[in-house]
Structures are given as C-alpha cells and as structure tokens.
Design a protein around this motif. Structure first.
Motif, PDB file in Angstrom:
ATOM      1  N   PHE A   1      -5.958  71.205  88.079  1.00  0.00           N
ATOM      2  CA  PHE A   1      -7.266  70.556  88.219  1.00  0.00           C
ATOM      3  C   PHE A   1      -7.075  69.156  88.803  1.00  0.00           C
ATOM      4  N   ALA A   2      -6.151  68.411  88.204  1.00  0.00           N
ATOM      5  CA  ALA A   2      -5.926  67.031  88.656  1.00  0.00           C
ATOM      6  C   ALA A   2      -5.421  67.010  90.103  1.00  0.00           C
ATOM      7  N   ALA A   3      -4.496  67.926  90.416  1.00  0.00           N
ATOM      8  CA  ALA A   3      -3.898  67.935  91.761  1.00  0.00           C
ATOM      9  C   ALA A   3      -4.958  68.153  92.838  1.00  0.00           C
TER      10      ALA A   3
ATOM     11  N   PHE B   1      -1.924  62.045  82.616  1.00  0.00           N
ATOM     12  CA  PHE B   1      -1.313  61.402  81.436  1.00  0.00           C
ATOM     13  C   PHE B   1      -1.415  62.331  80.220  1.00  0.00           C
ATOM     14  N   THR B   2      -2.560  63.004  80.110  1.00  0.00           N
ATOM     15  CA  THR B   2      -2.753  63.948  78.996  1.00  0.00           C
ATOM     16  C   THR B   2      -1.751  65.099  79.097  1.00  0.00           C
ATOM     17  N   VAL B   3      -1.628  65.643  80.322  1.00  0.00           N
ATOM     18  CA  VAL B   3      -0.693  66.751  80.552  1.00  0.00           C
ATOM     19  C   VAL B   3       0.732  66.308  80.226  1.00  0.00           C
ATOM     20  N   SER B   4       1.068  65.110  80.663  1.00  0.00           N
ATOM     21  CA  SER B   4       2.411  64.578  80.412  1.00  0.00           C
ATOM     22  C   SER B   4       2.685  64.516  78.908  1.00  0.00           C
TER      23      SER B   4
ATOM     24  N   THR C   1       3.025  64.426  96.432  1.00  0.00           N
ATOM     25  CA  THR C   1       3.029  65.870  96.708  1.00  0.00           C
ATOM     26  C   THR C   1       4.382  66.501  96.362  1.00  0.00           C
ATOM     27  N   VAL C   2       5.458  65.737  96.520  1.00  0.00           N
ATOM     28  CA  VAL C   2       6.764  66.262  96.092  1.00  0.00           C
ATOM     29  C   VAL C   2       6.742  66.477  94.572  1.00  0.00           C
ATOM     30  N   LEU C   3       6.181  65.506  93.876  1.00  0.00           N
ATOM     31  CA  LEU C   3       6.079  65.650  92.415  1.00  0.00           C
ATOM     32  C   LEU C   3       5.213  66.867  92.063  1.00  0.00           C
ATOM     33  N   MET C   4       4.095  66.998  92.764  1.00  0.00           N
ATOM     34  CA  MET C   4       3.201  68.140  92.482  1.00  0.00           C
ATOM     35  C   MET C   4       3.903  69.470  92.793  1.00  0.00           C
ATOM     36  N   GLY C   5       4.579  69.504  93.926  1.00  0.00           N
ATOM     37  CA  GLY C   5       5.235  70.744  94.342  1.00  0.00           C
ATOM     38  C   GLY C   5       6.348  71.174  93.407  1.00  0.00           C
TER      39      GLY C   5
ATOM     40  N   SER D   1      15.839  72.862  88.467  1.00  0.00           N
ATOM     41  CA  SER D   1      15.725  73.879  87.417  1.00  0.00           C
ATOM     42  C   SER D   1      16.921  74.835  87.366  1.00  0.00           C
ATOM     43  N   LYS D   2      17.834  74.724  88.359  1.00  0.00           N
ATOM     44  CA  LYS D   2      18.967  75.655  88.408  1.00  0.00           C
ATOM     45  C   LYS D   2      19.846  75.565  87.164  1.00  0.00           C
ATOM     46  N   ASP D   3      20.051  74.349  86.711  1.00  0.00           N
ATOM     47  CA  ASP D   3      20.934  74.145  85.558  1.00  0.00           C
ATOM     48  C   ASP D   3      20.184  74.495  84.267  1.00  0.00           C
ATOM     49  N   PRO D   4      20.620  75.580  83.577  1.00  0.00           N
ATOM     50  CA  PRO D   4      19.870  76.009  82.386  1.00  0.00           C
ATOM     51  C   PRO D   4      19.883  74.982  81.248  1.00  0.00           C
ATOM     52  N   LYS D   5      20.790  73.998  81.358  1.00  0.00           N
ATOM     53  CA  LYS D   5      20.835  72.989  80.282  1.00  0.00           C
ATOM     54  C   LYS D   5      19.794  71.897  80.476  1.00  0.00           C
ATOM     55  N   ARG D   6      19.234  71.823  81.662  1.00  0.00           N
ATOM     56  CA  ARG D   6      18.269  70.741  81.920  1.00  0.00           C
ATOM     57  C   ARG D   6      16.959  71.002  81.174  1.00  0.00           C
ATOM     58  N   PRO D   7      16.427  69.968  80.543  1.00  0.00           N
ATOM     59  CA  PRO D   7      15.173  70.134  79.776  1.00  0.00           C
ATOM     60  C   PRO D   7      13.969  70.152  80.722  1.00  0.00           C
ATOM     61  N   VAL D   8      13.621  71.336  81.235  1.00  0.00           N
ATOM     62  CA  VAL D   8      12.592  71.409  82.277  1.00  0.00           C
ATOM     63  C   VAL D   8      11.217  70.936  81.799  1.00  0.00           C
ATOM     64  N   LEU D   9      10.923  71.149  80.529  1.00  0.00           N
ATOM     65  CA  LEU D   9       9.606  70.685  80.045  1.00  0.00           C
ATOM     66  C   LEU D   9       9.538  69.161  80.029  1.00  0.00           C
ATOM     67  N   LEU D  10      10.636  68.538  79.635  1.00  0.00           N
ATOM     68  CA  LEU D  10      10.667  67.075  79.633  1.00  0.00           C
ATOM     69  C   LEU D  10      10.531  66.561  81.068  1.00  0.00           C
ATOM     70  N   LEU D  11      11.222  67.211  81.989  1.00  0.00           N
ATOM     71  CA  LEU D  11      11.129  66.812  83.401  1.00  0.00           C
ATOM     72  C   LEU D  11       9.707  67.000  83.921  1.00  0.00           C
ATOM     73  N   PHE D  12       9.097  68.090  83.506  1.00  0.00           N
ATOM     74  CA  PHE D  12       7.710  68.342  83.906  1.00  0.00           C
ATOM     75  C   PHE D  12       6.804  67.216  83.392  1.00  0.00           C
ATOM     76  N   SER D  13       7.043  66.823  82.151  1.00  0.00           N
ATOM     77  CA  SER D  13       6.259  65.740  81.558  1.00  0.00           C
ATOM     78  C   SER D  13       6.412  64.449  82.373  1.00  0.00           C
ATOM     79  N   LEU D  14       7.647  64.157  82.763  1.00  0.00           N
ATOM     80  CA  LEU D  14       7.890  62.934  83.549  1.00  0.00           C
ATOM     81  C   LEU D  14       7.250  63.027  84.935  1.00  0.00           C
ATOM     82  N   VAL D  15       7.310  64.222  85.510  1.00  0.00           N
ATOM     83  CA  VAL D  15       6.694  64.430  86.835  1.00  0.00           C
ATOM     84  C   VAL D  15       5.191  64.159  86.746  1.00  0.00           C
ATOM     85  N   GLU D  16       4.547  64.686  85.719  1.00  0.00           N
ATOM     86  CA  GLU D  16       3.107  64.472  85.564  1.00  0.00           C
ATOM     87  C   GLU D  16       2.784  62.995  85.348  1.00  0.00           C
ATOM     88  N   LEU D  17       3.646  62.331  84.598  1.00  0.00           N
ATOM     89  CA  LEU D  17       3.460  60.892  84.381  1.00  0.00           C
ATOM     90  C   LEU D  17       3.544  60.162  85.727  1.00  0.00           C
TER      91      LEU D  17
END
Lengths: 524, 233
Positions: free
Chosen positions: B16-18, B183-186, B118-122, B62-78
């Motif tokens: 929605f935000a994008a 910010f809410t999504v983050s 857009t890189v962040l969104m993509g 996201s290739k590295d299974p040890k990376r916390p993808v949800l945390l990264l997603f949160s930072l991307v949204e921020l």
C-alpha cells in the motif's frame, strides 16, 4: 522447466503485461477525457487482477517438486495462450461498455485479463526455482527478468509501437507475441511429437484467426469511445492521428478532440465564431504592444493563427507537447499557413519545463488556451508555483492570459497571485501592472486586423458593421453585473470565488483535479 | 499459521505504502521534468529498474540461511519510510539543480534519485520469500501468496489514492501517510523477528529440556514452538 527458460518466460510475460497496460491506459484516458481518477482505477483493477491471479496460481502450486519438470510447460503454454486472447479482447470490451454504460464496467475485463497475466509469474517461479536456501535469490533473478521485460514493454510499446502503428495493430502484435511465447513453451515441453505438432497447428490457426478478426473486433474503436451511447453504424471520424504523444481525432464538423477531450475547432472566423475565437482577438484589446508572445498549447492552431496576425505581434513562440497536431494543422487550409509563418516558432516540449529551461526569455503576453482543469496533470499549468514561474518570464507590463475552464479555484488562484486581473468570458488575464480591456484598442484590432491578408470583418457589409458594434460593446460588460460570458473585475472575481468555496491551487494540493474524482460527459 | 498471517498483513501494508509513494513521486517528478512521453517513460523505467536491482540485492542477501531476513525487512521498511518522509524536498532540490540537463544526464539523475527507495522496495519480496520458503519449502505458494498480498495492498492504495487520499491530503499528506505505514510495518516486522528468534532459541534448547521433562511437558513445549503458536511466545 530450467531456470534459464524461467528467466526468458518471465521477461516475455512482463513485456506483454506492461504493453497491454499501456494500451489500456491509452484507451481509458481517451474514454474518460483524461480523468486522473480513471487512471487510478485502471491501475487498481490491473493490480487487483494481478494479485488475484498470483494468489490462485499460488494455490495451484501445492506440489513441492515441480521445479525442472518440463511436463508443466504444457499447462503454462495453455495458460499463456488463454491469458493473451482475453487480454487482446479488453480494448473491444471498452468499446462495447462505452456504448452501454460508459467506461467503468470495462475495468472488470482489465481485472480478469490481468489476473491471468499475473498468474504467469508465480507459475514460472514455481516450475523454474527449486525450494532450497537459494529460493529467495533465484526468485529475485526471475523477478528482475520480469521487470526488465516490463520496462522493455513500456519503452518499446510506448515509445516505438505507438509511433509506428494504430492501436488495433499494436493489440494484434502483442497478442501474437503472447501466442509465440505459448508456442515456445510447447516446443520446450515434454510431450509426444504428435501432440506437439497439434499444439503448434492450433496456435498458428488461433494467431491467424486473431489477425483476421482484428479489423472487425477493433472497428472504429476511437469513435465508440468518444460517441459512447450516440455511436451508430455511420459514425466515423474525419481524421485520426495516433502518435506516442497521444490520440487526436477530428469529427465530421471539424471539432478536434485531443486524448478524447474537446480541444477546439479548426475555425478562425470571428464573424462566424464557433469556438469563442474572439477571446484570442481580445489580446489586442488588453496589451498596447504585444510584440513578443508565448503560447503554451497549439492544438488546432486556430488560436496561434489569430494571435500571430494581431497588430503589433512580431514573434510568436508556441510550445506544444504533442507533435501530432502539426500533422493535423497541415491538412486544414484555414490554419496551415501557420507552419510557414516566419513570425511563428513551434517548439515540441512540455510547457512548464520549457519555461523553466528558458529563464532569459521575456514575453509581453503569455497565452494558454489550457485544457479542462479537471484533466490529469492540469495542475502543472494552473498552480500558484506555475503562475509564479510565468511571472518571472513576463516583460514589464506583461500579461498572462489563460483559460480557467470556468474553475473557481483557478480564477481565485490567478487573481490572488497577481495584483491585477480581469476575467474575459472563461479566460482570465493577470499582470503585475495595471491594464484594462481598452475599447478603442479593441475597435482598432477588429477594424484593422487581417488573416492571411484578408480583413477579419468585411465592413463594406452592413450586417458586419452591426456585428462590429456588438463586439466593441463587449468592452462595456465590465461595468455591468457579472455574467459568465462577459468581463469581470478582479474584486468581483475574488468575491464570487470565495463565496463558492474556492481554494488556492498548489502543486501539492492539485485541487482542480481532485475536487470531483469521477465525471461523465455527454457524447458530442 | 498466525505467524504467516502476520507476515502477509505487514506485506499488504508495505505494498500500500509503495504504490502511494509511486503515485506521488511520479506526480512530483512530472512537474519537474515534464509530462511529455520521453519524461514519463524515463521516470517509469527508472522506477522499474530500481525495483529490479532491489530484487537482486534482496535475493543476494537472502542466500545465507543464517541471515535474519525479517530483521532486514524491518530495516528496509524503516529506510523507505525515512526516505519517503524527506522525498518531496529532495526531489525539489535535485530538480532545481538538474533542470537544464539534457535527456541522458536527466535519466541518470532520475534513476539515482529513485534508486535508493526503489532498491529498498524491490528487495522486500525476495527477503520475505526466503523467510517463508525456509518454513514451507514451496516456492510457488510463497511467491504467489506474498505477491498477492503485496499487489493487493498496491491495488487498494491505487483506488484509495484517487478516491480519497490525494484529494484530501495532497502530495505532502499522502507521503506522510505512506511513511507512517512504513514505520508501522518496520515495527511489526521487528516484533515478528523477535518472536521468531525466541521460538528458534527455544527449539535449539529443546533437546536438553526434553531429557529432563515428562512426555506431556515435552508435547506442550513442542506445540509452543510451532508457527501457529508464535504469537503466544
């Protein structure tokens, strides 16, 4: 399906989907007269379709071991074929809908076609990507490939195809690309040879039928979209000019519609005024020596033709965004001399951008027969920021004179930004210096002005002399109670606009475009 | 399942935000660079390429299974929200500086201008696909469902933008609405990340616990670590 094939299919699918969207955007813009809300709703329907399509596709993908299985390509080929045929039918659906209920119901066709087109990407991802730790990364490549295809669709269709072919040809080409994609999937699919040939034969026949049927299915699509309920078997435009910049159509009586919206008539006669052309002559009544004039918007060329012949005009610069009008003007005797008039320079550009890029230019008069205030992006030429920009391009005593299309918001904005203002019918003239609609100058313009060497009024004739006096008397309407077709002082304009609840237009609030989201117009 | 619904809900808001940004930014850029077909194509292409590059970046991360993808997603949204909040001012400043440039430099500047957001969104889709595929091992379903909710959010935004938001809030107000959503999504993504982390920490501790607990206690502990119970932990 191999990962490489998945990348190619995703790219071609993106190309097709975006090409169709551009096609549909052109159609809905025309049918809605360029209403900004219509584009938003088209995008909503398109995205909603894509969303539902991808959801349904996701639900189909229950098996975890489909990646690399070429048998699945058969299903994908069939799916791609159906999606393309339905997408090809969306434009005719708009024509069909316009005749009965205007354009909104056709959004359902957009959503259905987009749903089928949108289902292709998840299916490709499912059949081409293994569900391992690299799934996210591999998906990103498929997604990138889809986006590159989409960008190519936007560039090739929007930039090249629209300049080369009419809408119906482009619709057929895109559909054929889709059928070719289905054919490629059949070629790659694991299946018996006989079935493969049957598949090719079926697709070839379908493509042939589609090409042959296009002239009938897309017949007079622009007429259908403009005339809507009044479309009959005899309805036919005099002229249609399609370029990448838009669609211009001319009705049998010489009325021009740019992007589906009334743009004026190819008429310069003040004696038989069919298009309010006296408002162009009125420039001569308000400015004592309009030597250097800028006109933003050319359209039929009637206004430019008149202004370039006003007494005292030495140079007229016209900035027009759509080069298609030049093609049209060349066909009409009344205005075609404009194209060879040494006083006239025509520039193809966005008006606001051109002004921004020419800070050194100063004009005695800037004229804009602006399009309807509620059309998409009209704010760019009506906002406070734009008027401030024009102010910096006015010579001392310079006047900005433009069409408010009767918007109270626009009138209020103009009369607020500038300290001097005068409404002339639905136009408003504004300046930083005092000016008036001078009766004697007006008479002089009307009695001395010639168009291509011919006086605009034949004063040898009594009826034309009487007509002259009627026209000259127009200057007195500023002293009368305000009426829509007369002159009105700045104070009166502001008082009436305030009473109507008008707002100042800014780039940010875009008031004229959003005051009424949906509008439906009576067909011509 | 509730954990997944949580992801779907925040990705819907993200979509929605994008779209809201896209509508407003295009309007803002058109006012600067013009609405002729060349400018429109240039801006739309820059948006798409930015999304494509972002998709690759997100996929690579996201290739590295040890990376916390949800945390990264949160930072991307921020990051999107922060850029979005300042975006219109940035566009105006850059627009003033670049207005006289010819087509190619203008495209490059426009591309760079929209590249960051857009890189962040993509990058968001591959990040969340990686998160879900780790859980359900089904690419088509994960892509289909995430694409569905995100695009549905965009469809809602498109309709809401023209029917309500642009008219009521203008460009600045619309961008603020979008930034608030980011910010809410983050925040919600961060909460989901924390819950998932706690759940996996408990899972890792499970073998040791199991040795010292009865069968019933073991069953209860295992149930608490299933995705359906994530929101309780």
């Amino acid at each position: 399906m191999s990962f490489a094939v998945a990348l190619v299919v995703a790219a071609v699918a993106g190309f097709i989907a975006l090409s169709y969207e551009i096609l549909w955007y052109r159609v809905i813009s025309f049918a809605s007269w360029g209403l900004p809300g219509a584009f938003g709703l088209l995008l909503a329907a398109y995205l909603f379709g894509l969303a539902v399509g991808s959801r349904v596709a996701g639900a189909i993908c229950k098996d975890e071991t489909k990646a690399g299985d070429t048998k699945q390509l058969r299903a994908l080929a069939a799916f791609t074929f159906v999606a393309n045929v339905l997408a090809w039918l969306v434009v005719p659906a708009f024509g069909w809908s316009a005749k009965r209920w205007d354009w909104p119901p056709a959004l359902a066709a957009v959503a259905i076609a987009a749903a089928l087109l949108g289902a292709i990407l998840p299916l490709v991802a499912h059949f081409g990507i293994k569900p391992d730790d690299k799934a996210g990364a591999n998906l990103s490549y498929v997604y990138l490939s889809n986006i590159i295809g989409s960008a190519a669709g936007s560039l090739v269709t929007g930039f090249v195809f629209f300049d080369l072919w009419p809408l119906q040809t482009i619709g057929t080409i895109i559909a054929c690309i889709g059928i070719a994609l289905a054919g490629a999937l059949v070629l790659l699919a694991e299946m018996p040879r006989a079935k493969r040939f049957a598949g090719f034969a079926g697709l070839a026949v379908a493509a042939l039928v589609l090409v042959k049927a296009t002239p009938t299915v897309y017949d007079r699509i622009w007429e259908r979209l403009l005339y809507k309920s009044k479309f009959t078997d005899d309805t036919r435009f005099l002229d249609v000019v399609e370029t990448k910049s838009g669609v211009i159509t001319v009705t049998q009586d010489g009325t021009v519609y740019g992007g589906g919206a009334y743009d004026g008539k190819v008429s310069t006669s003040i004696r038989w005024d069919r298009n309010g052309i006296f408002r162009a002559h009125a420039v001569g009544a308000m400015h004592p020596a309009p030597k250097n004039v800028l006109m933003i918007g050319l359209a039929t060329g009637a206004w430019a033709q008149v202004v370039s012949h006003l007494p005292g005009v030495e140079k007229l610069t016209v900035v027009e965004i759509n080069p298609g009008y030049l093609e049209l003007i060349a066909k009409y005797a009344e205005v075609k001399s404009l194209l060879v008039n040494p006083k006239v320079e025509i520039v193809i550009d966005d008006g606001r951008r051109w002004l921004n890029r020419h800070p050194e230019s100063k004009f005695d008069v800037v004229v804009m027969n602006t399009t309807w205030h509620w059309r998409g992006h009209s704010t760019n030429l009506l906002s406070t920021e734009f008027l401030e920009l024009v102010r910096t391009r006015l010579a001392p005593g310079g006047i900005l004179y433009f069409n408010t299309t009767s918007s109270d918001d626009v009138k209020k904005t103009a009369a607020t930004v500038f300290p001097y203002a005068l409404r002339v019918y639905n136009f408003i003239a504004v300046s930083d210096s005092p000016f008036s609609f001078d009766k004697e100058r007006w008479r002089k313009v009307l009695t001395t002005m010639k168009l291509d060497g011919k006086p605009i009024l034949d004063l040898e004739k009594e009826d034309e002399r009487e007509f002259l006096e009627q026209l000259v008397a127009y200057a007195d309407t500023v002293n009368e109670p305000p009426r829509d077709d007369g002159l009105e002082s700045r104070e009166s304009v502001l008082a009436r606009a305030d009473a109507a609840g008008a707002s100042i237009v800014t780039d940010d609030n875009m008031v004229p475009e959003w005051r009424q989201v949906l509008r439906f117009h009576n067909p011509p | 399942m509730r954990g997944r619904l949580w992801i779907y809900a925040i990705f819907l808001m993200s979509g929605f935000a994008a779209l809201l940004y896209q509508v407003v930014w295009q309007r803002s850029l058109y006012a600067i660079y013009g609405i002729n077909i060349e400018s429109v194509t240039m801006i739309v292409t820059a948006f798409m390429l930015g999304l494509g590059v972002g998709s690759v970046v997100g996929g690579a991360i996201s290739k590295d299974p040890k990376r916390p993808v949800l945390l990264l997603f949160s930072l991307v949204e921020l990051g999107i929200g922060l850029f979005g909040a300042a975006s219109l001012s940035i566009f105006r400043v850059v627009g003033d500086v670049t207005l006289g440039m010819s087509a190619v430099p203008t495209f490059l500047v426009t591309f760079l201008l929209v590249l960051v957001p857009t890189v962040l969104m993509g990058s968001t889709l591959p990040l969340l696909v990686a998160h879900l595929v780790r859980e359900n091992k089904n690419v088509g379903k994960s892509v289909g469902t995430l694409y569905f909710v995100n695009t549905l959010g965009s469809a809602f935004a498109s309709a809401a933008a023209v029917l309500f938001i642009l008219g009521k809030a203008g460009q600045t107000g619309s961008v603020r609405v979008a930034a608030l959503l980011n910010f809410t999504v983050s925040l919600l993504a961060y909460v989901a990340h924390r819950r998932a982390s706690r759940a996996s920490e408990t899972t890792r501790a499970l073998p040791d616990t199991a040795r010292t607990t009865s069968g019933d206690e073991k069953a209860a502990t295992t149930a608490a670590n299933t995705p359906e119970m994530e929101s309780v932990s």
